[in-house]
Design a protein around this motif. Sequence first.
Motif, PDB file in Angstrom:
ATOM      1  N   GLU A  54       3.455  12.638  -6.582  1.00 37.97           N
ATOM      2  CA  GLU A  54       4.253  11.310  -5.929  1.00 37.97           C
ATOM      3  C   GLU A  54       4.514  10.723  -7.476  1.00 37.97           C
ATOM      4  N   LEU A  55       3.810  10.069  -7.865  1.00 39.63           N
ATOM      5  CA  LEU A  55       3.308   8.701  -8.433  1.00 39.63           C
ATOM      6  C   LEU A  55       3.818   9.355  -9.814  1.00 39.63           C
ATOM      7  N   ALA A  56       3.355  10.633 -10.391  1.00 41.58           N
ATOM      8  CA  ALA A  56       4.196  11.961 -11.827  1.00 41.58           C
ATOM      9  C   ALA A  56       4.996  11.518 -11.752  1.00 41.58           C
ATOM     10  N   ARG A  57       5.770  12.264 -10.459  1.00 41.99           N
ATOM     11  CA  ARG A  57       7.228  12.101  -9.965  1.00 41.99           C
ATOM     12  C   ARG A  57       8.101  11.311 -10.706  1.00 41.99           C
ATOM     13  N   TRP A  58       7.479   9.745  -9.651  1.00 45.64           N
ATOM     14  CA  TRP A  58       8.656   8.621  -9.644  1.00 45.64           C
ATOM     15  C   TRP A  58       8.550   7.856 -11.660  1.00 45.64           C
ATOM     16  N   SER A  59       7.248   8.118 -11.839  1.00 47.56           N
ATOM     17  CA  SER A  59       7.455   7.230 -13.231  1.00 47.56           C
ATOM     18  C   SER A  59       7.714   8.048 -14.265  1.00 47.56           C
ATOM     19  N   LYS A  60       8.526   9.155 -14.106  1.00 49.17           N
ATOM     20  CA  LYS A  60       9.288   9.920 -15.189  1.00 49.17           C
ATOM     21  C   LYS A  60       9.899   9.498 -15.702  1.00 49.17           C
ATOM     22  N   ASP A  61      11.067   9.040 -15.193  1.00 49.27           N
ATOM     23  CA  ASP A  61      12.393   7.770 -15.717  1.00 49.27           C
ATOM     24  C   ASP A  61      12.692   6.769 -15.099  1.00 49.27           C
ATOM     25  N   LEU A  62      10.862   5.969 -14.960  1.00 48.75           N
ATOM     26  CA  LEU A  62      11.416   4.061 -14.545  1.00 48.75           C
ATOM     27  C   LEU A  62      11.815   3.250 -15.502  1.00 48.75           C
ATOM     28  N   GLU A  63      11.720   3.637 -16.797  1.00 48.61           N
ATOM     29  CA  GLU A  63      12.400   3.034 -17.795  1.00 48.61           C
ATOM     30  C   GLU A  63      13.690   3.149 -17.678  1.00 48.61           C
ATOM     31  N   GLN A  64      14.209   4.008 -17.701  1.00 47.42           N
ATOM     32  CA  GLN A  64      15.951   4.358 -17.322  1.00 47.42           C
ATOM     33  C   GLN A  64      16.049   3.613 -16.553  1.00 47.42           C
ATOM     34  N   ARG A  65      14.906   3.228 -15.450  1.00 44.56           N
ATOM     35  CA  ARG A  65      15.986   2.601 -13.907  1.00 44.56           C
ATOM     36  C   ARG A  65      15.922   1.345 -13.934  1.00 44.56           C
ATOM     37  N   GLY A  66      15.691   0.553 -15.134  1.00 48.25           N
ATOM     38  CA  GLY A  66      15.066  -0.289 -15.694  1.00 48.25           C
ATOM     39  C   GLY A  66      13.846  -1.249 -15.181  1.00 48.25           C
ATOM     40  N   LEU A  67      13.267  -0.477 -15.039  1.00 46.44           N
ATOM     41  CA  LEU A  67      11.550  -1.282 -14.601  1.00 46.44           C
ATOM     42  C   LEU A  67      10.607  -0.756 -16.118  1.00 46.44           C
ATOM     43  N   GLN A  68       8.955  -1.411 -15.681  1.00 45.13           N
ATOM     44  CA  GLN A  68       8.435  -1.501 -16.480  1.00 45.13           C
ATOM     45  C   GLN A  68       7.060  -1.175 -15.954  1.00 45.13           C
ATOM     46  N   LEU A  69       6.440  -0.223 -15.949  1.00 45.53           N
ATOM     47  CA  LEU A  69       4.812  -0.062 -15.724  1.00 45.53           C
ATOM     48  C   LEU A  69       4.316  -0.948 -16.978  1.00 45.53           C
ATOM     49  N   ILE A  70       3.031  -1.574 -15.804  1.00 45.27           N
ATOM     50  CA  ILE A  70       1.934  -2.597 -16.916  1.00 45.27           C
ATOM     51  C   ILE A  70       0.377  -2.517 -15.900  1.00 45.27           C
ATOM     52  N   VAL A 116       0.904  -1.102  -0.195  1.00 46.41           N
ATOM     53  CA  VAL A 116       0.219  -0.073  -0.016  1.00 46.41           C
ATOM     54  C   VAL A 116       0.951   1.163   0.174  1.00 46.41           C
ATOM     55  N   ILE A 117       1.136   2.085  -0.909  1.00 43.51           N
ATOM     56  CA  ILE A 117       1.637   3.032  -1.135  1.00 43.51           C
ATOM     57  C   ILE A 117       1.499   4.416  -0.762  1.00 43.51           C
ATOM     58  N   ASP A 118       0.764   4.282   0.147  1.00 45.58           N
ATOM     59  CA  ASP A 118       0.475   5.706   0.776  1.00 45.58           C
ATOM     60  C   ASP A 118      -0.530   5.250   1.736  1.00 45.58           C
ATOM     61  N   PRO A 122       0.571   9.216   4.151  1.00 43.64           N
ATOM     62  CA  PRO A 122      -0.244   9.744   3.222  1.00 43.64           C
ATOM     63  C   PRO A 122       1.842  11.200   2.703  1.00 43.64           C
ATOM     64  N   ARG A 123       2.386  11.073   3.156  1.00 41.99           N
ATOM     65  CA  ARG A 123       4.184  11.678   3.345  1.00 41.99           C
ATOM     66  C   ARG A 123       4.467  12.169   2.003  1.00 41.99           C
ATOM     67  N   PRO A 124       5.218  12.698   1.762  1.00 46.94           N
ATOM     68  CA  PRO A 124       5.678  12.827   0.307  1.00 46.94           C
ATOM     69  C   PRO A 124       6.990  11.632   1.041  1.00 46.94           C
ATOM     70  N   GLU A 125       7.649  11.699   1.529  1.00 45.74           N
ATOM     71  CA  GLU A 125       8.673  10.964   1.987  1.00 45.74           C
ATOM     72  C   GLU A 125       8.557   9.294   2.723  1.00 45.74           C
ATOM     73  N   ASP A 126       7.099   9.263   2.942  1.00 45.34           N
ATOM     74  CA  ASP A 126       6.880   8.148   3.292  1.00 45.34           C
ATOM     75  C   ASP A 126       6.581   7.500   2.139  1.00 45.34           C
ATOM     76  N   ILE A 127       5.516   8.352   0.391  1.00 52.30           N
ATOM     77  CA  ILE A 127       5.330   7.024  -0.252  1.00 52.30           C
ATOM     78  C   ILE A 127       6.117   7.242  -0.825  1.00 52.30           C
ATOM     79  N   SER A 128       7.695   8.167  -1.229  1.00 52.45           N
ATOM     80  CA  SER A 128       8.566   7.880  -2.255  1.00 52.45           C
ATOM     81  C   SER A 128       9.551   6.121  -1.083  1.00 52.45           C
ATOM     82  N   ALA A 129       9.636   6.472  -0.052  1.00 58.80           N
ATOM     83  CA  ALA A 129      10.270   5.346   0.307  1.00 58.80           C
ATOM     84  C   ALA A 129       9.374   4.133   0.038  1.00 58.80           C
ATOM     85  N   ARG A 130       8.027   3.989  -0.112  1.00 61.63           N
ATOM     86  CA  ARG A 130       6.935   2.772  -0.465  1.00 61.63           C
ATOM     87  C   ARG A 130       7.474   2.345  -1.493  1.00 61.63           C
ATOM     88  N   LEU A 131       7.561   3.350  -2.009  1.00 65.34           N
ATOM     89  CA  LEU A 131       8.179   2.810  -3.830  1.00 65.34           C
ATOM     90  C   LEU A 131       9.204   2.873  -4.513  1.00 65.34           C
TER      91      LEU A 131
END
Length: 393
Positions: free
Chosen positions: A365-381, A325-327, A330-339
């Motif tokens: 946070e999800l919008a920021r995190w997903s921008k360079d996901l592929e560069q980090r070797g991961l894929q959204l499905i 459960v990502i959020d 519901p704080r930016p730093e906690d969401i980032s850690a969960r991601l």
Amino acid sequence: MAGNDLSAPLGLGKRRYLNLPLGLIGAGLITVLLTTAVVWVGVVDDPFGGEPTANVPLERSIDGLTARDFGVVEIRPALADGTADPDAAREARLEKTLGPRFEPKGAAGAEAAASAEVAGDTSAALSIRADARVTETGPDGLLPIVSEQGLRPLDVYARPASQSFSSVPKIAIIVGGMGLSQTGTQSAIEKLPADMTFAFAPYGASLDRWMQKARRDGHELLLQLPMEPFDYPDNDPGPYTLLVGETADQMKARLSWLLSRVTNYVGVTNYMGARFTATEEPLQRLLGEVTRRGLMYLDDGSSSRSLAAATANGLRTPFSHADIVIDDVPRPEDISARLLQLEGTARAQGVAVGIASALPVTINELARWSKDLEQRGLQLIPISASIDRSGQQ
């Protein structure tokens, strides 16, 4: 003699009065009137301010939801209290312009979808109308059903997942509570990538409108089903909550209402429901109906006592479960850690599923995190790609 002297001046005066220059006098009057009119126009800001006027905007911006899309003036019917009802007007125009709410998927549409899949284009807009092949009319509206040929709504409404990176760790993200907040729903649709899945709450407003916008942007959809928690009714998920003490007919009636709130979804997920998902008999009835209607089931991972995985396996229900459960905080730093934790889970087991709510902080946070996901070797499905559907019949 004296009379003649008096009459002569009087006769002359009469003739001079009759011979005054009337033309010059008329020209002078006209000049004065014209000068007055020019001064009035120049001094007064709105010389026609006393006359009624009307502005008719012919807007050309296209959002697919209002009369602007068709280049006509938008006329909104009034409610009982005199206010305009934009949703009713919108639905009436769409019904008149686009035809019935559900229609078969034509051969041209199927060919276009096939061509897009071959070309690797998975961002094309998905269907916004219920497919008649996998739809039936229930007591409360349209319901999903398996076709006579065995075609399931899960098959028809799924978003194709890119196969370009078959060996790359994959992450599915589900954003729930869609439709409850107009601002949050709009923000999620505008900011989040198409491979993220949206879960709509059955009590949300304007669900059909939001469903169409989300599908046009390529999002796969789930429907959230409110289920009984352990502290019910102190903690009440709503009037159509699925309860463990209901009879089979009572559950069927409630489920029929819930499933008809929106169309074009691939499956359902629980909202709350720790007690319901831990009670075998009602859970079996629910997943049996989910399977019969050709849907998948997602367990949101909020209860460690859930029997959903074992029950789905026994009933051959297409199944997936959330790992994190990502959020929950519901704080930016906690969401980032969960991601970051979700990324590690994906790398360890190949596929990971995260679930979140349509909160402003979460969406950002999800919008920021997903921008360079592929560069980090991961894929959204999309969520349907997190299950193995090949063995589910």
